[in-house]
Design an enzyme around this catalytic site. Structure first.
Site, PDB file in Angstrom:
ATOM      1  N   SER A   1       0.837  -1.200   0.000  1.00  0.00           N
ATOM      2  CA  SER A   1       0.000   0.000   0.000  1.00  0.00           C
ATOM      3  C   SER A   1       0.872   1.250   0.000  1.00  0.00           C
ATOM      4  O   SER A   1       2.000   1.230   0.516  1.00  0.00           O
ATOM      5  CB  SER A   1      -0.873   0.001   1.262  1.00  0.00           C
ATOM      6  OG  SER A   1      -1.427   1.273   1.490  1.00  0.00           O
TER       7      SER A   1
ATOM      8  N   TYR B   1      -1.048   0.119  10.011  1.00  0.00           N
ATOM      9  CA  TYR B   1      -1.273  -0.591   8.743  1.00  0.00           C
ATOM     10  C   TYR B   1      -0.085  -0.392   7.801  1.00  0.00           C
ATOM     11  O   TYR B   1       0.452  -1.349   7.240  1.00  0.00           O
ATOM     12  CB  TYR B   1      -2.553  -0.045   8.098  1.00  0.00           C
ATOM     13  CG  TYR B   1      -2.872  -0.590   6.733  1.00  0.00           C
ATOM     14  CD1 TYR B   1      -3.425  -1.849   6.575  1.00  0.00           C
ATOM     15  CD2 TYR B   1      -2.649   0.178   5.587  1.00  0.00           C
ATOM     16  CE1 TYR B   1      -3.737  -2.347   5.309  1.00  0.00           C
ATOM     17  CE2 TYR B   1      -2.961  -0.303   4.329  1.00  0.00           C
ATOM     18  CZ  TYR B   1      -3.506  -1.564   4.195  1.00  0.00           C
ATOM     19  OH  TYR B   1      -3.818  -2.038   2.944  1.00  0.00           O
TER      20      TYR B   1
ATOM     21  N   LYS C   1       2.584  -3.220   6.391  1.00  0.00           N
ATOM     22  CA  LYS C   1       2.828  -3.421   4.955  1.00  0.00           C
ATOM     23  C   LYS C   1       4.312  -3.221   4.629  1.00  0.00           C
ATOM     24  O   LYS C   1       4.889  -3.965   3.829  1.00  0.00           O
ATOM     25  CB  LYS C   1       1.961  -2.466   4.129  1.00  0.00           C
ATOM     26  CG  LYS C   1       0.470  -2.828   4.113  1.00  0.00           C
ATOM     27  CD  LYS C   1       0.229  -4.139   3.369  1.00  0.00           C
ATOM     28  CE  LYS C   1      -1.254  -4.449   3.191  1.00  0.00           C
ATOM     29  NZ  LYS C   1      -1.472  -5.754   2.511  1.00  0.00           N
TER      30      LYS C   1
END
Lengths: 285, 285
Positions: A124, A148, A152
């Site tokens: 991402s 998050y 990633k």
């Protein structure tokens, strides 16, 4: 094999692969669709399809699926950004541990007999963090501002190390927010970015933000009746996360690899109407 | 508290703290020294010293030590680069899992009552990977070419996320190779970099490499008799790892924070002779 096959990207990819019938110049002879919630079989695909519900954050689940030795694995499974920020433990368990256990299961499988699948991992742009230059190049450093994005970025590092070691042939793709994501709003902090277009097209109210370009495109394609359904409702948590997001990229490496991008929001809205609304705009009907 | 207190950096830091008697403007009232092998109590320190052998890759060990709530934690414990490359599982278990479990133990301790220690983490320039620009700045991207560098880069990401969340107040320091490391050669791929100077100073043979500047400094301080003890013996595994190492840094952030670097190899050799050889050069005696 597609991990996270029931998600939005997983469903689109499944349907695309089934329609094409081949991948990387080879015939597609079997599809394994795995997700924590029930994946759907694709329409118009005559080859073997295996559909399974599995919690891939459990080590034994990963080993079981890797033992089927798929040639190509798409690893799309993840807890989305808003949820990973709200539930610290769950985000790390699924996005880091789940990914690592799957990578490790591939490595272990390779100790039994040679096995080196192609592994496509969806990362991402959340791996980047503010402040940003005007244009973000392929070599911009990764300083994520969310858990998050951290998960990633860590998975990208693992992907590179496992590939370097020859345990699989991995490639990571840093997806931007998916727009227009069909279905209901989800817990991704970027969810408003789809909702502001999706809901008005269906004749429902959408959440608002200062996304002038999106609204202009919506007005052009679906008219004032759709735009009137957008309501301004600031959310400080989402605003805080979004202010740390990157915007403009010079994605030279992806373009050199053959990836293509839409050139306008008009095009994105038209694709959504075609793919998800059957070419018909409910608000105009 | 010092994790990895029996290692070379840990021992130097322990002695330095004990001699200073204070840290960050506060009196040093207690020291906990933890390592997988027996840490030594510092000389001339009248305050409480707790010495313990513990395997910090076990979750319960981390929780036990964090429960003592040290104000400042130096996390130096690691499997070195060569060993992490040779033993894939051990490197990840100690350098990634061990670090994460310790961070997680701090977070869990903070759920019982407010607790936010200062945490100093030693990372490595191995987080960078070739090709390099002439000078590497603070914002160069992290593309490690070893499993050790991967583990350190992942730990840096965790450090930043746990700090952002407020679980501790973390700072990471990317150490270059430690030169001149006292004692015996270790499994760090950079071990030759110390050995080429350390062994000749003690009258022993040292392993060789094309490190012209080091040898010139050795000649200047210890003479031809020491230089004659260097033998050329290429090691393709180490050569491969070292060719991917960064060299020159513009460490602006570190300098702004008050870190100081030696300005020549002469100085580095003199410090070693003073600190580790009692000011006397065995090869000249």
């Amino acid at each position: 094999m597609i991990l996270g096959a029931a998600g939005m990207v997983g469903r689109k990819l499944t349907q695309q692969l089934a329609s094409a019938g081949h991948l990387g110049g080879k015939e597609l002879t079997a599809l394994s669709l795995v997700d924590a919630i029930d994946p759907q079989k694709p329409a118009n695909f005559s080859q073997n399809v295996c559909v399974a519900v599995a919690d891939l954050s459990l080590p034994e689940a990963a080993a079981k699926w890797v033992a089927t030795r798929p040639d190509v694995i798409f690893h799309l499974a993840a807890v989305v950004s808003g949820e990973a920020e709200a539930d610290f433990g769950k985000g790390y368990r699924v996005n880091l541990d789940g990914t690592r256990q799957f990578f490790e299961a591939i490595r272990q499988e390779g100790t039994k007999a040679p096995y080196q699948p192609r592994l496509v991992f969806t990362s991402s742009i959340a791996v980047f963090g503010a402040p940003f230059p005007d244009v973000i190049g392929d070599e911009f450093f990764t300083t994520p501002l969310t858990s998050y994005g951290t998960q990633k970025a860590m998975a990208e590092l693992l992907l590179a190390d496992y590939s370097r070691r020859g345990f699989f042939d991995g490639i990571g793709i840093r997806l931007p927010t998916i727009c227009i994501r069909p279905g209901k709003p989800n817990q991704a902090a970027s969810s408003f970015f789809s909702g502001i277009l999706r809901e008005p097209l269906s004749g429902q109210e959408g959440l608002s933000a200062t996304v002038r370009e999106q609204i202009a495109a919506l007005r052009k394609i679906a008219g004032e009746k759709a735009v009137a359904l957008i309501r301004r409702e600031p959310n400080p948590i989402v605003a805080g996360m979004v202010s740390g997001w990157p915007q403009k990229f010079a994605a030279d490496r992806a373009l050199a690899l053959g990836f293509r991008a839409e050139s306008s929001f008009d095009e994105i809205i038209r694709i959504y109407i075609e793919d998800e609304l059957g070419g018909r705009i409910p608000v105009l009907s």
